[in-house]
Design a protein around this motif. Structure first.
Motif, PDB file in Angstrom:
ATOM      1  N   CYS A   1     -10.302  -9.106   6.417  1.00 43.92           N
ATOM      2  CA  CYS A   1      -9.467  -7.899   6.449  1.00 43.92           C
ATOM      3  C   CYS A   1      -8.829  -7.708   7.825  1.00 43.92           C
TER       4      CYS A   1
ATOM      5  N   GLY B   1       0.810  -1.206   0.000  1.00 43.94           N
ATOM      6  CA  GLY B   1       0.000   0.000   0.000  1.00 43.94           C
ATOM      7  C   GLY B   1       0.843   1.255   0.000  1.00 43.94           C
TER       8      GLY B   1
ATOM      9  N   GLY C   1      -9.960   3.356   6.827  1.00 46.28           N
ATOM     10  CA  GLY C   1     -11.064   2.922   5.989  1.00 46.28           C
ATOM     11  C   GLY C   1     -12.327   2.670   6.780  1.00 46.28           C
TER      12      GLY C   1
ATOM     13  N   LYS D   1      -8.964   2.509   1.164  1.00 46.67           N
ATOM     14  CA  LYS D   1      -9.020   1.488   2.205  1.00 46.67           C
ATOM     15  C   LYS D   1     -10.462   1.104   2.545  1.00 46.67           C
TER      16      LYS D   1
ATOM     17  N   ASN E   1      -3.579   0.496  -3.745  1.00 48.96           N
ATOM     18  CA  ASN E   1      -4.323   0.110  -2.544  1.00 48.96           C
ATOM     19  C   ASN E   1      -5.605  -0.662  -2.819  1.00 48.96           C
TER      20      ASN E   1
ATOM     21  N   TYR F   1      -6.564   8.111   0.364  1.00 53.06           N
ATOM     22  CA  TYR F   1      -6.119   6.896   1.056  1.00 53.06           C
ATOM     23  C   TYR F   1      -7.286   6.258   1.802  1.00 53.06           C
TER      24      TYR F   1
ATOM     25  N   THR G   1      -6.357  -3.503   5.207  1.00 51.42           N
ATOM     26  CA  THR G   1      -6.971  -2.202   5.025  1.00 51.42           C
ATOM     27  C   THR G   1      -6.372  -1.257   6.071  1.00 51.42           C
ATOM     28  N   SER G   2      -7.155  -0.465   6.727  1.00 52.30           N
ATOM     29  CA  SER G   2      -6.662   0.483   7.732  1.00 52.30           C
ATOM     30  C   SER G   2      -7.845   0.966   8.551  1.00 52.30           C
TER      31      SER G   2
ATOM     32  N   ALA H   1      -7.312  -4.386   9.873  1.00 50.17           N
ATOM     33  CA  ALA H   1      -7.281  -2.924   9.833  1.00 50.17           C
ATOM     34  C   ALA H   1      -6.301  -2.412  10.888  1.00 50.17           C
TER      35      ALA H   1
END
Length: 274
Positions: free
Chosen positions: A181, A89, A144, A158, A113, A154, A140-141, A183
């Motif tokens: 996922c 990413g 997101g 995400k 991403n 960004y 992901t993050s 995060a």
């Protein structure tokens, strides 16, 4: 100690940071690992450091054909793919305001991403379906999950990873392919400093991290090893009945604020906010 014994895993963005941490943990659990990255020098160095169970393939995940070749080369070398970790990413540039956004890096952010994760998911799934199952883990993050005023491209990329992963988890469930996922949040990597447009990037990143620390319920700072343990869980048999989930590894940040009422009053009445 050998949760992944005999399994083959691919980790994109595996030359450093979170990806390297995942690759190292997988090797420790008995897996053979292919790490993919655009940084050839770092990738080759990581592969050499982690031993004979690891090979490196230079791959730009923004190019779907390269992702296809990565997965196919893994199948050709090791006989299959059991675990796919789409971790690569980029952050994009952090602007002070959305009104200052010039979208110059929008295509790169989305290509790496989101498109890169979609391509990795699809290519791995094609082989996993033939093998009767597998585990796909998309990084992901918390960006997101929770809205914020910075790095909006960004965050959008995400968030897209989350929705895509849940949808694909439904589609692939009948084939025994699980899609989940992770995060991460508030974990030191080079990504935050890389988002700074100019000036003292490391210094500004340190200030932002200190603010993140104040708003994190767990007071210890996260590490790549925390993400690696989450990936190991989602890759192994212990999560055989788990698909379509988003697992925050963020010290409780997305659960809510740790501030007490008196702390909020002090902040509200202060002339300057630290």
């Amino acid at each position: 100690m050998n949760e992944l014994s005999g399994r083959i895993a691919v980790v994109t963005g595996g030359a450093a940071g979170l990806g390297r941490g995942v690759a190292e943990r997988f090797v420790g659990a008995g897996a053979r690992v292919v790490i993919a990255d655009v940084d050839q020098v770092a990738g080759e160095g990581t592969a050499a450091a982690l031993g004979d169970a690891v090979v490196f393939r230079r791959t730009d995940v923004a190019e779907p054909d390269q992702v296809r070749d990565l997965v196919q080369s893994t199948v050709d070398t090791f006989g299959g793919v059991d675990v796919m970790v789409n971790n690569a990413g980029v952050s994009g540039t952090m602007h002070a305001r959305f009104l200052d956004e010039d979208f110059t890096d929008f295509s790169e952010v989305m290509s790496v991403n989101l498109l890169g994760v979609m391509a990795g998911t699809q290519q791995a799934a094609r082989h996993m379906v033939e093998r009767g199952g597998g585990s796909i883990i998309n990084v992901t993050s918390i960006g997101g999950i929770a809205a914020g005023r910075s790095v909006i491209s960004y965050r959008a990329s995400k968030a897209g990873v989350i929705q895509m992963s849940k949808s694909v988890a439904i589609d692939l469930a009948e084939h025994g392919v699980r899609v989940n996922c992770i995060a991460p949040g508030n974990i030191p990597t080079g990504l935050l400093a890389g988002a700074m447009a100019d000036g003292d990037a490391d210094g500004r990143a340190a200030v932002i991290r200190s603010v993140m620390g104040v708003s994190r319920p767990l007071k210890r700072e996260g590490a790549a090893s925390d993400v690696a343990e989450a990936a190991l869980y989602l890759a192994g048999d212990g999560s055989a009945y788990v698909t379509g989930v988003v697992l925050p590894v963020d010290g409780g940040t997305t659960a809510g604020t740790p501030f007490k009422s008196e702390d909020l009053i002090k902040l509200a009445t202060a002339e300057t906010v630290p």
